[in-house]
Design a protein around this motif. Structure first.
Motif, short mmCIF file in Angstrom:
data_model
loop_
_atom_site.label_atom_id
_atom_site.label_comp_id
_atom_site.label_asym_id
_atom_site.label_seq_id
_atom_site.Cartn_x
_atom_site.Cartn_y
_atom_site.Cartn_z
N GLN A 10 -6.67 52.76 17.96
CA GLN A 10 -7.27 53.20 15.97
C GLN A 10 -7.12 52.36 15.61
O GLN A 10 -8.06 51.48 14.16
CB GLN A 10 -6.30 54.14 15.55
N VAL A 11 -5.68 52.19 14.71
CA VAL A 11 -5.55 50.80 14.40
C VAL A 11 -6.52 48.95 14.31
O VAL A 11 -6.93 48.08 13.87
CB VAL A 11 -3.80 50.46 14.50
N ILE A 12 -6.76 48.75 16.07
CA ILE A 12 -7.37 47.98 16.15
C ILE A 12 -8.72 48.12 15.04
O ILE A 12 -9.55 47.21 14.58
CB ILE A 12 -7.54 47.26 17.73
N GLU A 13 -9.18 49.17 16.22
CA GLU A 13 -10.32 49.62 15.72
C GLU A 13 -10.99 49.59 13.46
O GLU A 13 -11.40 48.77 13.54
CB GLU A 13 -11.08 50.56 15.63
N GLU A 14 -9.72 49.55 13.35
CA GLU A 14 -10.03 50.08 11.79
C GLU A 14 -9.69 48.41 11.02
O GLU A 14 -10.13 47.75 10.16
CB GLU A 14 -8.13 51.12 11.33
N PHE A 15 -8.86 47.59 11.90
CA PHE A 15 -8.57 46.27 11.43
C PHE A 15 -9.82 45.44 11.78
O PHE A 15 -9.87 45.07 10.78
CB PHE A 15 -7.14 45.85 12.22
N ARG A 16 -10.29 45.44 12.58
CA ARG A 16 -11.19 44.71 12.47
C ARG A 16 -12.24 45.55 11.42
O ARG A 16 -13.76 45.03 11.50
CB ARG A 16 -12.28 45.27 14.53
N THR A 17 -12.70 47.25 11.45
CA THR A 17 -14.04 46.88 10.50
C THR A 17 -13.66 46.50 9.40
O THR A 17 -14.65 46.44 7.97
CB THR A 17 -13.85 48.54 11.41
N ASN A 18 -12.48 46.71 9.02
CA ASN A 18 -11.68 46.32 7.47
C ASN A 18 -11.49 45.04 7.42
O ASN A 18 -10.28 44.73 6.42
CB ASN A 18 -11.08 47.80 6.96
N SER A 19 -11.84 44.35 7.91
CA SER A 19 -11.73 42.47 8.01
C SER A 19 -10.13 42.50 8.13
O SER A 19 -9.47 41.80 6.30
CB SER A 19 -12.30 42.38 6.21
N GLY A 20 -9.03 43.25 8.93
CA GLY A 20 -8.23 43.42 8.63
C GLY A 20 -6.94 43.35 8.21
O GLY A 20 -5.65 43.87 8.02
N LYS A 21 -7.97 45.24 7.78
CA LYS A 21 -6.95 45.84 6.34
C LYS A 21 -6.51 47.11 7.69
O LYS A 21 -7.54 47.14 8.04
CB LYS A 21 -7.74 45.57 5.51
N VAL A 22 -5.87 47.32 7.30
CA VAL A 22 -5.16 48.74 7.58
C VAL A 22 -4.40 49.84 6.67
O VAL A 22 -4.22 49.41 5.81
CB VAL A 22 -5.00 48.75 9.25
N GLY A 23 -5.23 51.07 6.54
CA GLY A 23 -4.37 51.74 5.47
C GLY A 23 -2.32 52.54 6.29
O GLY A 23 -2.81 52.51 7.13
N GLY A 24 -2.81 53.58 5.44
CA GLY A 24 -1.74 54.65 6.69
C GLY A 24 -0.37 53.85 6.13
O GLY A 24 -0.21 53.60 4.75
N ASN A 25 1.01 54.33 7.11
CA ASN A 25 1.77 53.65 6.68
C ASN A 25 1.78 52.30 6.81
O ASN A 25 2.97 52.06 6.19
CB ASN A 25 2.67 54.35 7.71
N PHE A 26 0.73 51.10 7.06
CA PHE A 26 0.33 50.21 7.09
C PHE A 26 -0.16 49.59 5.36
O PHE A 26 -0.55 48.21 5.68
CB PHE A 26 0.51 49.08 7.90
N GLU A 27 -0.75 50.27 4.63
CA GLU A 27 -1.71 50.20 3.98
C GLU A 27 -0.09 49.18 3.05
O GLU A 27 0.64 48.92 2.71
CB GLU A 27 -1.95 51.09 2.72
N GLY A 28 -1.26 48.32 2.46
CA GLY A 28 -0.59 46.54 2.21
C GLY A 28 0.08 45.51 2.73
O GLY A 28 0.47 44.17 2.62
N ALA A 29 0.04 46.56 3.89
CA ALA A 29 1.26 45.00 4.74
C ALA A 29 0.32 44.21 5.16
O ALA A 29 -1.00 44.69 5.83
CB ALA A 29 1.61 46.10 5.80
#
Length: 166
Positions: A10-29
């Motif tokens: 799920q994180v890998i898919e979100e990362f690739r969909t959003n140009s290297g950005k993820v949300g949740g606990n890792f938002e902004g990290a």
């Protein structure tokens, strides 16, 4: 599929969909996708993780495994096969991994704990020293994955991973 593999997917898919950005606990990290070669299987593995930019193209990653008493599999993979790539934002970069010696590790690890206190918690949860892995850049330009890179000039990481600089 295990719960951890499902979470990673799920994180890998979100990362690739959003140009290297993820949300949740890792938002902004700062997050990267580390590509390793399995120490036993020889298969490619991809793990999302936080990193610290050390400048000059160098990156630090942390084999915390959330404070477990064993090192994460990706760490064993890098020890066996230090040639690696990482997706950072929309780029894929080539590296050679090495475990930081104590004098190099200490200031990097201290900064990580100061910037992200969860890492200090990981340290208190285990008796092992959490390895800090330095990803030294292999080339000065971003790399792209190619099917046939035999004629390209490549660093050891590129040769091992089939990556060519264009």
């Amino acid at each position: 599929m295990s719960e951890m593999k499902d979470w990673n997917t799920q994180v890998i898919e979100e990362f690739r969909t959003n140009s290297g950005k993820v949300g949740g606990n890792f938002e902004g990290a700062p997050i990267l996708l580390l590509h390793t070669t399995g120490a036993k299987s020889g298969l490619e593995r991809i793990n999302p993780m936080m990193y610290q930019d050390l400048g000059d193209g160098r990156i630090a990653v942390f084999a915390s495994k959330a404070g477990a008493d064993t090192h994460p599999d990706w760490y064993h993979n890098l020890v066996a096969n230090p040639a690696t790539t990482a997706e950072i934002g929309t780029e894929t970069r080539t590296f050679v991994a090495r475990t930081a010696p104590t004098d190099e590790r200490t200031p990097i690890w201290s900064k990580q704990k100061d910037d992200y206190p969860g890492f200090a918690g990981y340290e208190t949860n285990t008796d092992r020293e959490i390895p800090v892995v330095i990803l030294d850049p292999c080339c000065s330009r971003p790399a792209t994955r190619t099917a046939s890179a035999a004629s390209a000039q490549r660093c050891p990481a590129e040769r091992a991973r089939g990556v060519r600089v264009e």
